[in-house]
Design a protein around this motif. Structure first.
Motif, PDB file in Angstrom:
ATOM      1  N   ILE A  44       1.234  -1.044  -0.202  1.00 17.70           N
ATOM      2  CA  ILE A  44       0.002  -0.055  -0.084  1.00 17.70           C
ATOM      3  C   ILE A  44       0.549   1.283  -0.018  1.00 17.70           C
ATOM      4  CG2 ILE A  44      -1.498   1.340   1.597  1.00 17.70           C
ATOM      5  CD1 ILE A  44      -2.376  -1.870   2.381  1.00 17.70           C
ATOM      6  N   GLN A  45       1.823   1.021   0.801  1.00 20.17           N
ATOM      7  CA  GLN A  45       2.749   2.501   1.283  1.00 20.17           C
ATOM      8  C   GLN A  45       3.675   2.725  -0.290  1.00 20.17           C
ATOM      9  OE1 GLN A  45       5.902   1.991   3.742  1.00 20.17           O
ATOM     10  NE2 GLN A  45       5.189   3.304   4.632  1.00 20.17           N
ATOM     11  N   THR A  46       3.778   1.723  -1.724  1.00 20.87           N
ATOM     12  CA  THR A  46       4.771   1.915  -2.938  1.00 20.87           C
ATOM     13  C   THR A  46       3.788   1.988  -3.364  1.00 20.87           C
ATOM     14  OG1 THR A  46       5.104  -0.351  -2.433  1.00 20.87           O
ATOM     15  CG2 THR A  46       7.215   0.535  -1.402  1.00 20.87           C
ATOM     16  N   GLY A  47       2.182   2.010  -3.606  1.00 21.26           N
ATOM     17  CA  GLY A  47       1.835   1.901  -4.238  1.00 21.26           C
ATOM     18  C   GLY A  47       1.487   0.463  -5.477  1.00 21.26           C
ATOM     19  N   VAL A  48       1.989  -0.350  -4.771  1.00 23.59           N
ATOM     20  CA  VAL A  48       2.081  -1.833  -5.537  1.00 23.59           C
ATOM     21  C   VAL A  48       0.487  -1.942  -4.925  1.00 23.59           C
ATOM     22  CG1 VAL A  48       2.735  -3.954  -5.676  1.00 23.59           C
ATOM     23  CG2 VAL A  48       4.315  -2.296  -5.072  1.00 23.59           C
ATOM     24  N   VAL A  49      -0.213  -1.343  -4.670  1.00 19.82           N
ATOM     25  CA  VAL A  49      -1.755  -1.606  -4.494  1.00 19.82           C
ATOM     26  C   VAL A  49      -2.618  -0.391  -4.048  1.00 19.82           C
ATOM     27  CG1 VAL A  49      -1.836  -4.231  -4.397  1.00 19.82           C
ATOM     28  CG2 VAL A  49      -1.971  -2.923  -2.037  1.00 19.82           C
TER      29      VAL A  49
END
Length: 344
Positions: free
Chosen positions: A197-202
Motif C-alpha cells: 500500500i505504501q509503495t503503490g503496488v496496490v
C-alpha cells in the motif's frame, strides 16, 4: 472415612487429563480467534471436569499456511485449526461461498445462518472430501465484515472502483469480485500488504476495520473506506475427526458445546473491537462512507456475475450456494417475523 476416601478418589479420576486437544491459530493474542480459543479452553476443561486438556498454540508454532495446517489436522498432529475461507479454499474450494458478496444483509442474518443446517451441509462435504479426516465444527467471525478501503478516493458507486488495484488473496473468487466491479485484483501476501500500500503496488484492500487498524494501514496511506459490507468474515473452525470420534459421547458433547461458546465469543468480539477502531480511523483523517440503499443495490447488481461464475467453476459450488441461499431466506423470515412481533 471410607466415603470421604471414595469421594477423593472420584475427584482425582475426574480431574485426570484423559484427552488433549492441541489447537492453533495463525494470529496473535489481540485477535478474535484468540478470544474464541480462550473461551473454548475454559469451557471444555471446566465442563469435562479436567478430563480434556486444551493446549493453545498462537502464531505459527505448529504450521504456517492453510494447506499445511489442514494437512496437520488430517494427519492428527493438530486437533483444532481456524482458517479463513481463503486459507481453506485450496482443499475445500466451495468454502469460498462465504466470500460471495451481498448475500447476507447484517449480523443477525449471518449469525442465524452460521448456527444452522448450512454449516452441517458444509461439514458433510468436507468430511467426504477429506476421507472423514477433517471435520468442520463451527463457523464464527474473524473481523466483522469485509469493506473496500483505498488510498485514492471515496468509493460510493461501482464506477468508482474503475482502475483501482485492490489486494486480494490468491483464491479465485475475491479476484472475480474485484474484476466484476471494475477494479484490478492484485494477490498480495498479508505480511507484505503494508509495504504494498505504501509503495503503490496496490491502491487498496477488502478487509474489516479491526484488521485495517491493527496492521496500521492508514499509516501507509489507506484513508478511504466504504462500508458496503460485501462479505461476512467467516472463521472456519476445523477439528481432526479422528480425535473427535475417539472421545465418548459425553466428551464429544462437551466439545460441541465448547465450540458453541467459542462461536458466540467470536460473534461478539469484533463488534466491541470495531468501535475504537472506527473512531481511530476517523480521528486519523480517514474518510468513512456508508452507501445509500440505492448505491448498495448498484454494487450488488454489478457483482451478480460472480454468482454464476461460482456455481459453474467451483467444485461443489452449486450445492453450497443453494444451501446458503436457503439458509439466508429462512433466517430473514425468522428474523422479520420476530421483529414484527417485537414491534407490536
Amino acid at each position: 472415612m471410607m466415603a470421604a476416601m471414595m469421594s477423593g478418589a472420584a475427584m482425582t479420576a475426574a480431574s485426570a487429563q484423559d484427552y488433549t486437544i492441541r489447537a492453533t491459530a495463525n494470529s496473535n493474542e489481540n485477535d478474535e480467534d484468540y478470544d474464541g480459543l480462550v473461551v473454548f479452553k475454559n469451557f471444555v476443561e471446566s465442563a469435562s471436569n479436567g478430563a480434556i486438556a486444551v493446549e493453545l498454540f498462537i502464531g505459527t508454532q505448529l504450521c504456517s499456511t492453510g494447506a499445511e495446517c489442514l494437512q496437520g489436522v488430517a494427519d492428527g498432529t493438530i486437533d483444532v485449526y481456524i482458517s479463513t475461507s481463503g486459507g481453506a479454499s485450496g482443499i475445500f474450494p466451495y468454502v469460498q461461498v462465504l466470500d460471495l458478496p451481498y448475500l447476507m444483509r447484517d449480523d443477525r442474518v449471518a449469525e442465524h445462518v452460521m448456527q444452522g443446517d448450512f454449516v452441517r451441509t458444509m461439514r458433510d462435504m468436507a468430511l467426504e472430501d477429506s476421507g472423514d479426516k477433517i471435520r468442520l465444527m463451527t463457523i464464527g467471525n474473524t473481523g466483522g465484515w469485509r469493506n473496500f478501503a483505498n488510498t485514492q478516493r471515496r468509493i460510493a458507486e461501482p464506477s468508482d472502483m474503475n482502475g483501482l488495484k485492490i489486494r486480494t488473496v490468491v483464491a479465485d473468487l475475491p479476484q472475480e469480485l474485484v474484476r466484476a466491479l471494475g477494479g484490478s485484483p492484485t494477490p498480495i501476501p498479508w505480511p507484505e500488504l503494508f509495504t504494498s500500500i505504501q509503495t503503490g503496488v496496490v491502491d487498496g484492500s477488502k478487509n474489516g476495520i479491526t484488521d485495517i487498524m491493527g496492521m496500521k494501514f492508514p499509516d501507509a496511506g489507506l484513508q478511504y473506506m466504504t462500508l458496503d459490507g460485501h462479505a461476512y468474515m467467516g472463521a472456519l473452525w476445523w477439528m481432526s475427526n479422528d480425535t473427535f470420534m475417539a472421545m465418548p459421547e459425553d466428551m464429544r458433547r462437551v466439545v460441541v458445546d465448547g465450540f458453541y461458546a467459542l462461536q458466540q465469543a467470536t460473534f461478539a468480539s469484533p463488534k466491541r473491537k470495531s468501535i475504537p477502531a472506527y473512531e481511530a480511523f476517523v480521528e486519523g483523517g480517514g474518510d468513512l462512507y456508508v452507501p445509500t440503499p440505492e448505491q448498495k443495490a448498484a454494487f450488488s447488481e454489478a457483482a451478480s456475475p460472480v454468482y454464476d461464475w461460482f456455481a459453474a467453476n467451483v467444485d461443489g459450488g452449486d450445492t453450497i450456494l443453494a444451501a446458503l441461499r436457503t439458509a439466508v431466506a429462512e433466517a430473514e423470515a425468522d428474523i422479520d417475523a420476530a421483529m414484527a412481533s417485537d414491534l407490536n
